[in-house]
Design a protein around this motif. Structure first.
Motif, PDB file in Angstrom:
ATOM      1  N   ALA A  45       0.829  -1.205   0.000  1.00  0.00           N
ATOM      2  CA  ALA A  45       0.000   0.000   0.000  1.00  0.00           C
ATOM      3  C   ALA A  45       0.863   1.255   0.000  1.00  0.00           C
ATOM      4  N   LEU A  46       1.969   1.221   0.751  1.00  0.00           N
ATOM      5  CA  LEU A  46       2.880   2.375   0.749  1.00  0.00           C
ATOM      6  C   LEU A  46       3.506   2.565  -0.636  1.00  0.00           C
ATOM      7  N   ALA A  47       3.871   1.466  -1.299  1.00  0.00           N
ATOM      8  CA  ALA A  47       4.468   1.570  -2.628  1.00  0.00           C
ATOM      9  C   ALA A  47       3.466   2.119  -3.643  1.00  0.00           C
ATOM     10  N   SER A  48       2.207   1.713  -3.549  1.00  0.00           N
ATOM     11  CA  SER A  48       1.193   2.236  -4.461  1.00  0.00           C
ATOM     12  C   SER A  48       0.988   3.734  -4.253  1.00  0.00           C
ATOM     13  N   ARG A  49       0.955   4.148  -3.014  1.00  0.00           N
ATOM     14  CA  ARG A  49       0.783   5.576  -2.731  1.00  0.00           C
ATOM     15  C   ARG A  49       1.980   6.389  -3.218  1.00  0.00           C
ATOM     16  N   ASP A  50       3.170   5.839  -3.050  1.00  0.00           N
ATOM     17  CA  ASP A  50       4.361   6.564  -3.494  1.00  0.00           C
ATOM     18  C   ASP A  50       4.416   6.649  -5.013  1.00  0.00           C
ATOM     19  N   LEU A  51       4.020   5.583  -5.709  1.00  0.00           N
ATOM     20  CA  LEU A  51       4.008   5.613  -7.172  1.00  0.00           C
ATOM     21  C   LEU A  51       3.005   6.634  -7.693  1.00  0.00           C
ATOM     22  N   ARG A  52       1.866   6.732  -7.039  1.00  0.00           N
ATOM     23  CA  ARG A  52       0.887   7.733  -7.451  1.00  0.00           C
ATOM     24  C   ARG A  52       1.445   9.141  -7.278  1.00  0.00           C
ATOM     25  N   ALA A  53       2.155   9.369  -6.175  1.00  0.00           N
ATOM     26  CA  ALA A  53       2.749  10.692  -5.953  1.00  0.00           C
ATOM     27  C   ALA A  53       3.837  10.990  -6.982  1.00  0.00           C
ATOM     28  N   ARG A  54       4.630   9.988  -7.325  1.00  0.00           N
ATOM     29  CA  ARG A  54       5.691  10.205  -8.322  1.00  0.00           C
ATOM     30  C   ARG A  54       5.106  10.499  -9.690  1.00  0.00           C
ATOM     31  N   CYS A  55       4.051   9.798 -10.077  1.00  0.00           N
ATOM     32  CA  CYS A  55       3.426  10.053 -11.372  1.00  0.00           C
ATOM     33  C   CYS A  55       2.784  11.439 -11.395  1.00  0.00           C
ATOM     34  N   ALA A  56       2.274  11.880 -10.262  1.00  0.00           N
ATOM     35  CA  ALA A  56       1.679  13.218 -10.207  1.00  0.00           C
ATOM     36  C   ALA A  56       2.744  14.305 -10.362  1.00  0.00           C
TER      37      ALA A  56
END
Length: 542
Positions: A45-56
């Motif tokens: 879940a932390l990795a998914s949230r971080d990937l979303r932030a990086r793509c943003a």
């Protein structure tokens, strides 16, 4: 020859820069599995949230935004886990950018082909170098609509790339689309959900040199004990000191185990990853580490003891051994494989064929294997080959990337160098110059076998054709002997040809009987020469 493109120079492929080995986590207790599932789901879940932030962030990413994301993750895990997650996020975003660039290039290639064919009159025949016009007005109309569609896709892809927007799916887009085709995939919704969640878990840790056994988060001792440093919210599940959980399983790497043991004994960095194979219901641990850059052998050194030329095909490797002068030695060999079925089956078939090829190279005593530097990126387009769907599927099914990586890795372990050559015209010129001369009643030469000879000769620095300079006029004595590629000190390459039979002139035949009676003549003649001047057209040419 007119229209022949310039060939790129052959080169020795650099060796692998990393190693990965895997072993199964056996005899896990139910509590071990519950802890691993909890850690994987939390960190996933932390990795998914971080990937979303990086793509943003897109192209606005900087070291400050990276540090801010890492600080937020550290509160819910640890500093090392946060570093591993952000590094994996950056690698995934960079991979998506490279795929995006390749997609744009594919669209551009298709648009160029369509524009060229649409500009030609209907029914105009093409050539070997360029496609002709379309067969009918109906096909021309449909292709004009497809051109408009590809132009729209290209415009959208270029806009997204300039804006730094990528499309990434944690767990895989293919698995995501499988949710809509469960019957075709022979999966139930529960099975798909379990596989989807397992693919999105994150149980991995980067290695650190100087730390105990090369890793602080996932630690494996020399006797195989595996322990995991739990994130802060799951620290209450620990069964050892310092928030660690020790698994009941023991690890023993059968492949490269000695190399792995030497690294952890010296506290050198080793990265680990734990994952679940839902199809088998088994847990695995993968260890990986980097190797220092090894300087490749010079090309002349690789050529010193001859070469084995390999032609890659959809179902086999066609290999031929050549000496350092470019002369084929012995019969060609074939190493078959089957690329149908699952990915695991295809990978096993490829490894088995490469193993047999490398073992044969070792028995021959050569130090290098020559292979084509294949890249079918521009050959897979639908517009290039039109209705030839089977051919497009054929070239798309050849795993060129995996083949290169596996061959280099396996050959380096056996002390063999890999020489990459330009693949242009190898099949055509090989069949033209070598297929027919080497065919005998007891040896059949295929086009692929001849291509292997052409590849080996190109890697050795020789031209593909057997003769570099035919004799002028009708006699070679007028302007000197035929040029050859062997040195003057190499016996058997140029000189007198041995007797055509195994008996001296006038002597009895090997069977002891004469085929005819000697003619009676009163004329005294000089004894005929026991040797004839000439050259073997296959062994003494350039």
């Amino acid at each position: 020859m007119g229209g022949v493109r310039e060939l790129t120079a052959s080169f020795v492929v650099p060796g692998p820069c990393g190693v990965a080995v895997r072993d199964r986590l056996r005899h896990l207790t139910p509590q071990d599995e519950r802890v691993l599932r909890a850690v994987g789901a939390h960190q996933g879940a932390l990795a998914s949230r971080d990937l979303r932030a990086r793509c943003a962030d897109g192209l606005e990413h900087s070291t400050d935004t990276w540090a801010a994301r890492k600080r937020d993750l550290t509160k819910e895990s640890s500093s090392r886990i946060a570093g591993a997650i952000t590094k994996a996020t950056h690698d995934q975003w960079a991979l998506a950018r490279r795929c995006q660039a390749a997609h744009v290039q594919t669209l551009e290639a298709g648009i160029r082909t369509l524009r060229h064919r649409l500009s030609l009159p209907v029914g105009e025949k093409g050539t070997k170098r360029a496609a002709g016009g379309y067969r009918s007005k109906g096909e021309w109309f449909r292709k004009s609509r497809r051109l408009a569609m590809l132009e729209d896709r290209h415009t959208a892809a270029v806009t997204e790339r300039r804006a730094g927007r990528v499309r990434v799916v944690r767990g895989g887009r293919r698995l995501l689309n499988t949710r809509h085709h469960l019957a075709r995939a022979r999966l139930t919704e529960e099975q798909w959900r379990e596989r989807w969640e397992a693919e999105r878990w994150f149980i991995a840790a980067d290695g650190e040199s100087g730390k105990r056994f090369g890793n602080e988060t996932i630690r494996v001792t020399p006797d195989g004990e595996v322990s995991v440093r739990l994130p802060a919210p799951l620290a209450h599940l620990a069964n050892a000191q310092h928030g660690r959980y020790v698994l009941a399983s023991r690890i023993a790497f059968a492949h490269r185990g000695a190399e792995w043991a030497d690294r952890i004994a010296a506290n050198r960095a080793v990265a680990y990853r734990i994952h679940l194979d839902t199809g088998r219901g088994r847990w695995y641990l993968t260890a990986s580490w980097q190797r220092p850059a090894v300087r490749t052998v010079p090309l002349e050194t690789a050529r010193a003891r001859g070469m084995i030329g390999v032609d890659t095909n959809a179902d086999h490797f066609a290999a031929c051994r050549l000496d350092r002068h470019g002369n084929p030695i012995g019969d060609p060999h074939r190493f078959g494989y089957d690329l149908s079925g699952t990915a695991a089956h295809r990978d096993a078939q490829l490894r088995h064929a490469l193993t047999r090829l490398i073992n044969w190279a070792k028995r021959c005593g050569v130090t290098a294997i020559a292979i084509e530097d294949l890249d079918f990126t521009t050959e897979k387009t639908r517009e290039k080959h039109g209705r030839r769907k089977r051919f497009r599927q054929l070239i798309a099914g050849i795993p060129t990337g995996k083949l290169k990586a596996r061959l280099v890795s396996m050959a380096t372990e056996q002390g063999l160098a890999i020489v990459a050559v330009d693949p242009a015209y190898t099949s055509m010129w090989g069949a033209q110059h070598w297929q027919k001369p080497l065919t005998t009643p007891h040896r059949k030469m295929s086009r692929h076998d001849a291509a292997g000879i052409a590849i080996g000769r190109r890697a050795l620095g020789h031209p593909v054709r057997r003769r570099t300079a035919p004799p002028p006029h009708d006699r070679s004595d007028r302007a000197g002997h035929r040029t050859v590629q062997a040195g003057p000190g190499d016996r058997g390459r140029e000189g007198t040809r041995p007797p055509t039979t195994d008996r001296p002139p006038g002597g009895p035949s090997p069977s002891g009987t004469r085929t005819r009676e000697p003619s009676a003549s009163n004329t005294v003649r000089d004894a005929p020469s026991t040797q004839q001047w000439g050259q073997d057209p296959l062994m003494r040419t350039g």
